[in-house]
Design a protein around this motif. Sequence first.
Motif, PDB file in Angstrom:
ATOM      1  N   MET A   1      31.172  25.351  34.305  1.00  0.00           N
ATOM      2  CA  MET A   1      30.824  26.767  34.212  1.00  0.00           C
ATOM      3  C   MET A   1      29.892  26.945  33.008  1.00  0.00           C
ATOM      4  SD  MET A   1      33.319  30.119  33.864  1.00  0.00           S
ATOM      5  CE  MET A   1      34.388  29.566  35.136  1.00  0.00           C
ATOM      6  N   ASP A   2      28.769  27.611  33.241  1.00  0.00           N
ATOM      7  CA  ASP A   2      27.817  27.827  32.159  1.00  0.00           C
ATOM      8  C   ASP A   2      28.290  28.960  31.235  1.00  0.00           C
ATOM      9  OD1 ASP A   2      27.354  29.864  34.010  1.00  0.00           O
ATOM     10  OD2 ASP A   2      25.212  29.964  33.563  1.00  0.00           O
ATOM     11  N   LEU A   3      27.658  29.046  30.072  1.00  0.00           N
ATOM     12  CA  LEU A   3      28.055  30.023  29.057  1.00  0.00           C
ATOM     13  C   LEU A   3      27.930  31.451  29.570  1.00  0.00           C
ATOM     14  CD1 LEU A   3      28.943  30.663  26.168  1.00  0.00           C
ATOM     15  CD2 LEU A   3      26.516  30.609  25.511  1.00  0.00           C
ATOM     16  N   TYR A   4      26.853  31.766  30.276  1.00  0.00           N
ATOM     17  CA  TYR A   4      26.642  33.120  30.778  1.00  0.00           C
ATOM     18  C   TYR A   4      27.795  33.536  31.700  1.00  0.00           C
ATOM     19  CZ  TYR A   4      24.526  37.230  32.891  1.00  0.00           C
ATOM     20  OH  TYR A   4      24.288  38.510  33.317  1.00  0.00           O
ATOM     21  N   THR A   5      28.167  32.682  32.618  1.00  0.00           N
ATOM     22  CA  THR A   5      29.251  33.001  33.550  1.00  0.00           C
ATOM     23  C   THR A   5      30.569  33.158  32.808  1.00  0.00           C
ATOM     24  OG1 THR A   5      28.104  31.806  35.307  1.00  0.00           O
ATOM     25  CG2 THR A   5      30.454  32.237  35.643  1.00  0.00           C
ATOM     26  N   LEU A   6      30.833  32.310  31.864  1.00  0.00           N
ATOM     27  CA  LEU A   6      32.066  32.392  31.081  1.00  0.00           C
ATOM     28  C   LEU A   6      32.146  33.719  30.319  1.00  0.00           C
ATOM     29  CD1 LEU A   6      34.604  30.821  30.202  1.00  0.00           C
ATOM     30  CD2 LEU A   6      33.265  29.967  28.274  1.00  0.00           C
ATOM     31  N   VAL A   7      31.060  34.094  29.682  1.00  0.00           N
ATOM     32  CA  VAL A   7      31.030  35.352  28.928  1.00  0.00           C
ATOM     33  C   VAL A   7      31.116  36.546  29.882  1.00  0.00           C
ATOM     34  CG1 VAL A   7      29.671  36.784  27.341  1.00  0.00           C
ATOM     35  CG2 VAL A   7      29.769  34.321  26.999  1.00  0.00           C
ATOM     36  N   LYS A   8      30.472  36.447  31.036  1.00  0.00           N
ATOM     37  CA  LYS A   8      30.517  37.537  32.026  1.00  0.00           C
ATOM     38  C   LYS A   8      31.949  37.742  32.529  1.00  0.00           C
ATOM     39  CE  LYS A   8      28.037  39.287  36.025  1.00  0.00           C
ATOM     40  NZ  LYS A   8      26.935  39.026  36.970  1.00  0.00           N
ATOM     41  N   VAL A   9      32.653  36.663  32.798  1.00  0.00           N
ATOM     42  CA  VAL A   9      34.055  36.774  33.228  1.00  0.00           C
ATOM     43  C   VAL A   9      34.880  37.441  32.129  1.00  0.00           C
ATOM     44  CG1 VAL A   9      36.145  35.429  33.749  1.00  0.00           C
ATOM     45  CG2 VAL A   9      33.984  34.879  34.891  1.00  0.00           C
ATOM     46  N   ALA A  10      34.681  37.031  30.885  1.00  0.00           N
ATOM     47  CA  ALA A  10      35.409  37.654  29.770  1.00  0.00           C
ATOM     48  C   ALA A  10      35.077  39.148  29.677  1.00  0.00           C
ATOM     49  CB  ALA A  10      35.068  36.944  28.456  1.00  0.00           C
ATOM     50  N   HIS A  11      33.819  39.500  29.887  1.00  0.00           N
ATOM     51  CA  HIS A  11      33.394  40.896  29.813  1.00  0.00           C
ATOM     52  C   HIS A  11      34.019  41.732  30.933  1.00  0.00           C
ATOM     53  CE1 HIS A  11      30.816  43.994  28.191  1.00  0.00           C
ATOM     54  NE2 HIS A  11      30.364  44.281  29.399  1.00  0.00           N
ATOM     55  N   ILE A  12      34.057  41.180  32.127  1.00  0.00           N
ATOM     56  CA  ILE A  12      34.664  41.889  33.259  1.00  0.00           C
ATOM     57  C   ILE A  12      36.165  42.055  33.034  1.00  0.00           C
ATOM     58  CG2 ILE A  12      35.215  41.700  35.726  1.00  0.00           C
ATOM     59  CD1 ILE A  12      32.390  40.357  36.020  1.00  0.00           C
ATOM     60  N   ILE A  13      36.824  41.025  32.542  1.00  0.00           N
ATOM     61  CA  ILE A  13      38.256  41.131  32.246  1.00  0.00           C
ATOM     62  C   ILE A  13      38.483  42.201  31.176  1.00  0.00           C
ATOM     63  CG2 ILE A  13      40.234  39.937  31.196  1.00  0.00           C
ATOM     64  CD1 ILE A  13      39.204  37.389  32.694  1.00  0.00           C
ATOM     65  N   GLY A  14      37.639  42.220  30.162  1.00  0.00           N
ATOM     66  CA  GLY A  14      37.754  43.240  29.117  1.00  0.00           C
ATOM     67  C   GLY A  14      37.607  44.646  29.664  1.00  0.00           C
ATOM     68  N   ALA A  15      36.647  44.836  30.569  1.00  0.00           N
ATOM     69  CA  ALA A  15      36.457  46.158  31.187  1.00  0.00           C
ATOM     70  C   ALA A  15      37.680  46.543  32.010  1.00  0.00           C
ATOM     71  CB  ALA A  15      35.196  46.158  32.053  1.00  0.00           C
ATOM     72  N   ALA A  16      38.224  45.571  32.742  1.00  0.00           N
ATOM     73  CA  ALA A  16      39.417  45.841  33.552  1.00  0.00           C
ATOM     74  C   ALA A  16      40.605  46.195  32.660  1.00  0.00           C
ATOM     75  CB  ALA A  16      39.739  44.635  34.426  1.00  0.00           C
ATOM     76  N   VAL A  17      40.731  45.502  31.548  1.00  0.00           N
ATOM     77  CA  VAL A  17      41.826  45.795  30.610  1.00  0.00           C
ATOM     78  C   VAL A  17      41.660  47.192  30.030  1.00  0.00           C
ATOM     79  CG1 VAL A  17      42.810  45.168  28.352  1.00  0.00           C
ATOM     80  CG2 VAL A  17      42.389  43.399  30.064  1.00  0.00           C
ATOM     81  N   LEU A  18      40.453  47.533  29.596  1.00  0.00           N
ATOM     82  CA  LEU A  18      40.221  48.871  29.037  1.00  0.00           C
ATOM     83  C   LEU A  18      40.543  49.964  30.052  1.00  0.00           C
ATOM     84  CD1 LEU A  18      36.910  48.707  26.974  1.00  0.00           C
ATOM     85  CD2 LEU A  18      39.187  49.286  26.155  1.00  0.00           C
ATOM     86  N   PHE A  19      39.990  49.817  31.246  1.00  0.00           N
ATOM     87  CA  PHE A  19      40.179  50.846  32.261  1.00  0.00           C
ATOM     88  C   PHE A  19      41.629  50.869  32.749  1.00  0.00           C
ATOM     89  CE2 PHE A  19      39.766  52.770  36.476  1.00  0.00           C
ATOM     90  CZ  PHE A  19      39.091  53.926  36.128  1.00  0.00           C
ATOM     91  N   GLY A  20      42.167  49.700  33.033  1.00  0.00           N
ATOM     92  CA  GLY A  20      43.527  49.622  33.566  1.00  0.00           C
ATOM     93  C   GLY A  20      44.584  50.055  32.571  1.00  0.00           C
ATOM     94  N   THR A  21      44.454  49.620  31.337  1.00  0.00           N
ATOM     95  CA  THR A  21      45.423  50.027  30.322  1.00  0.00           C
ATOM     96  C   THR A  21      45.335  51.523  30.086  1.00  0.00           C
ATOM     97  OG1 THR A  21      45.278  47.849  29.274  1.00  0.00           O
ATOM     98  CG2 THR A  21      46.249  49.601  27.971  1.00  0.00           C
ATOM     99  N   GLY A  22      44.125  52.043  30.016  1.00  0.00           N
ATOM    100  CA  GLY A  22      43.964  53.488  29.830  1.00  0.00           C
ATOM    101  C   GLY A  22      44.587  54.284  30.952  1.00  0.00           C
ATOM    102  N   ALA A  23      44.342  53.879  32.189  1.00  0.00           N
ATOM    103  CA  ALA A  23      44.911  54.588  33.345  1.00  0.00           C
ATOM    104  C   ALA A  23      46.430  54.453  33.353  1.00  0.00           C
ATOM    105  CB  ALA A  23      44.314  54.054  34.641  1.00  0.00           C
ATOM    106  N   GLY A  24      46.931  53.256  33.065  1.00  0.00           N
ATOM    107  CA  GLY A  24      48.379  53.039  33.038  1.00  0.00           C
ATOM    108  C   GLY A  24      49.065  53.851  31.952  1.00  0.00           C
ATOM    109  N   ILE A  25      48.485  53.858  30.770  1.00  0.00           N
ATOM    110  CA  ILE A  25      49.033  54.631  29.662  1.00  0.00           C
ATOM    111  C   ILE A  25      49.075  56.109  30.026  1.00  0.00           C
ATOM    112  CG2 ILE A  25      48.385  55.518  27.366  1.00  0.00           C
ATOM    113  CD1 ILE A  25      47.725  52.586  26.638  1.00  0.00           C
ATOM    114  N   ALA A  26      47.987  56.604  30.586  1.00  0.00           N
ATOM    115  CA  ALA A  26      47.945  58.019  30.960  1.00  0.00           C
ATOM    116  C   ALA A  26      49.039  58.338  31.978  1.00  0.00           C
ATOM    117  CB  ALA A  26      46.569  58.368  31.528  1.00  0.00           C
ATOM    118  N   PHE A  27      49.210  57.485  32.969  1.00  0.00           N
ATOM    119  CA  PHE A  27      50.219  57.715  33.996  1.00  0.00           C
ATOM    120  C   PHE A  27      51.625  57.737  33.392  1.00  0.00           C
ATOM    121  CE2 PHE A  27      53.314  56.056  37.040  1.00  0.00           C
ATOM    122  CZ  PHE A  27      53.213  57.010  38.039  1.00  0.00           C
TER     123      PHE A  27
END
Length: 156
Positions: A1-27
């Motif tokens: 896996m190249d560096l770009y793909t690795l960082v992109k996966v980390a970025h997508i996971i981070g976005a999911a954590v931000l959005f998901g945790t925020g929605a879960g906390i609100a609920f």
Amino acid sequence: MDLYTLVKVAHIIGAAVLFGTGAGIAFFMLMAHRTRDPTLVAHTAQIVVVADTIFTASAVVAQPLTGGTLAHLAGFPMFSGWIGLSLILYGVTGAFWLPVVWIQIRLRDLARAAARAGRPLPPAYFRLFRVWFVFGFPAFFAMLGIIWLMVAKPTF
């Protein structure tokens, strides 16, 4: 896996954590609030504060690092176009999230005090909860906008 793909996966996971945790906390905060039970509210708010500390705060730090790295690796200008707009929306999200963290801690403390005293939640709790609730909307919609920009990458 190249560096770009690795960082992109980390970025997508981070976005999911931000959005998901925020929605879960609100609920969970809303569901606890609706009971008006100080013990339940205090317990839920404690879990929410821990979740925000562990998950949201970590993602808040990781997102600009991974996003900046992705922009650099892809050759995108950092402060213009869809990335610049994403950064503005990220600032909006942060401007509403930071006070919410303090409010959650205060809601927890007010509920704890009420539970210990065997009293209902005080008026200050309800005033703060309304602010907490209202502040969630701009942060939520700003995050939706950021996710859309990440996926669509529109040209301006």
